[in-house]
Enzyme design. Structure first.
Site, PDB file in Angstrom:
ATOM      1  N   HIS A 238       1.287  -3.550   9.236  1.00  0.00           N
ATOM      2  CA  HIS A 238       2.720  -3.502   8.934  1.00  0.00           C
ATOM      3  C   HIS A 238       3.513  -2.926  10.104  1.00  0.00           C
ATOM      4  CE1 HIS A 238       2.728  -4.617   4.673  1.00  0.00           C
ATOM      5  NE2 HIS A 238       1.613  -3.924   4.550  1.00  0.00           N
TER       6      HIS A 238
ATOM      7  N   HIS B  41       0.831  -1.198   0.000  1.00  0.00           N
ATOM      8  CA  HIS B  41       0.000   0.000   0.000  1.00  0.00           C
ATOM      9  C   HIS B  41       0.874   1.261   0.000  1.00  0.00           C
ATOM     10  CE1 HIS B  41      -3.566  -2.397   0.799  1.00  0.00           C
ATOM     11  NE2 HIS B  41      -4.305  -1.302   0.769  1.00  0.00           N
TER      12      HIS B  41
END
Length: 227
Positions: A193, A133
């Site tokens: 993440h 992303h």
């Protein structure tokens, strides 16, 4: 006889220390902001940078774009400015997809243990490093910055018929950059993440944007392959 003193364990390597610090900082950020920020906001940011949404949008706009006066010369296929811009965006997006998948497969860093309810599109999505992303939105932001004049003239003014001095036209690249930054940060706050995943992914996205602008764009690629 005197017994030998037990051997001391070797100290962690620099890389291990960095990973441990990254893991601890990421957990701290996630734990602190999780009760504050609404899940719906973080999830919306996740969806806004999702490749499953991004690629269909680019392809649909590209396929519905009128080729106009596209002509075939001796060396290159000349496209309309809009089609050329969208093709460069698609080239960079495919480059990002390949690089992220390759690095994830090679590194294979597990995602945070507190990552929950995540839909996996590909097998490599099991791995955390780097953030796809972050690389994607950073590429888009860099692309919009480098092609800002083209985007203003082609998409915002001619296609969307926006006033040249409007706030949207003037600050479009800035708005996209802010969106990219907030979306990247949200990857840590959502628990998807670690911080280093996002930093590396964002850096990679910026490099991809510069590569497309300077080298891997439609004009150069068509010149190399059509001779």
């Amino acid at each position: 006889m005197e017994s030998k003193a037990p051997q001391q364990l070797s100290s962690p390597t620099v890389l291990r220390r960095l990973i441990n610090l990254d893991t601890a900082v990421s957990l701290k950020l996630y734990t602190y902001f999780q009760p504050i920020l609404p899940f719906s906001l973080l999830k919306s940011l996740e969806l806004s940078g999702d490749g499953r949404l991004f690629f269909p949008i680019i392809l649909s706009i590209l396929l519905t774009t009128t080729p106009g006066v596209a002509t075939l010369t001796s060396t290159t296929v000349t496209l309309t400015p809009t089609a050329n811009l969208l093709l460069n965006l698609l080239i960079g997006s495919l480059l990002d997809l390949v690089l992220i998948g390759l690095i994830k497969h090679l590194i294979q860093r597990p995602r945070p243990v507190y990552n929950k309810n995540m839909f996996l599109s590909f097998a490599v999505d099991h791995w955390s490093f780097p953030s796809g992303h972050s690389s994607r939105v950073s590429f888009i932001a860099t692309f919009c910055f480098l092609y800002s004049n083209h985007i203003r003239e082609i998409l915002l003014i001619k296609v969307l018929n926006l006033y040249a001095k409007s706030v949207v036209v003037e600050y479009f690249a800035v708005a996209v950059g802010l969106w990219a930054f907030v979306t990247s940060v949200s990857r840590v706050l959502l628990g998807r993440h670690f911080v280093l995943d996002v930093v590396f992914g964002g850096t990679l996205g910026v490099i991809e944007g510069m590569l497309v602008f300077r080298l891997l764009n439609y004009h150069n690629l068509s010149s190399w392959f059509i001779r």
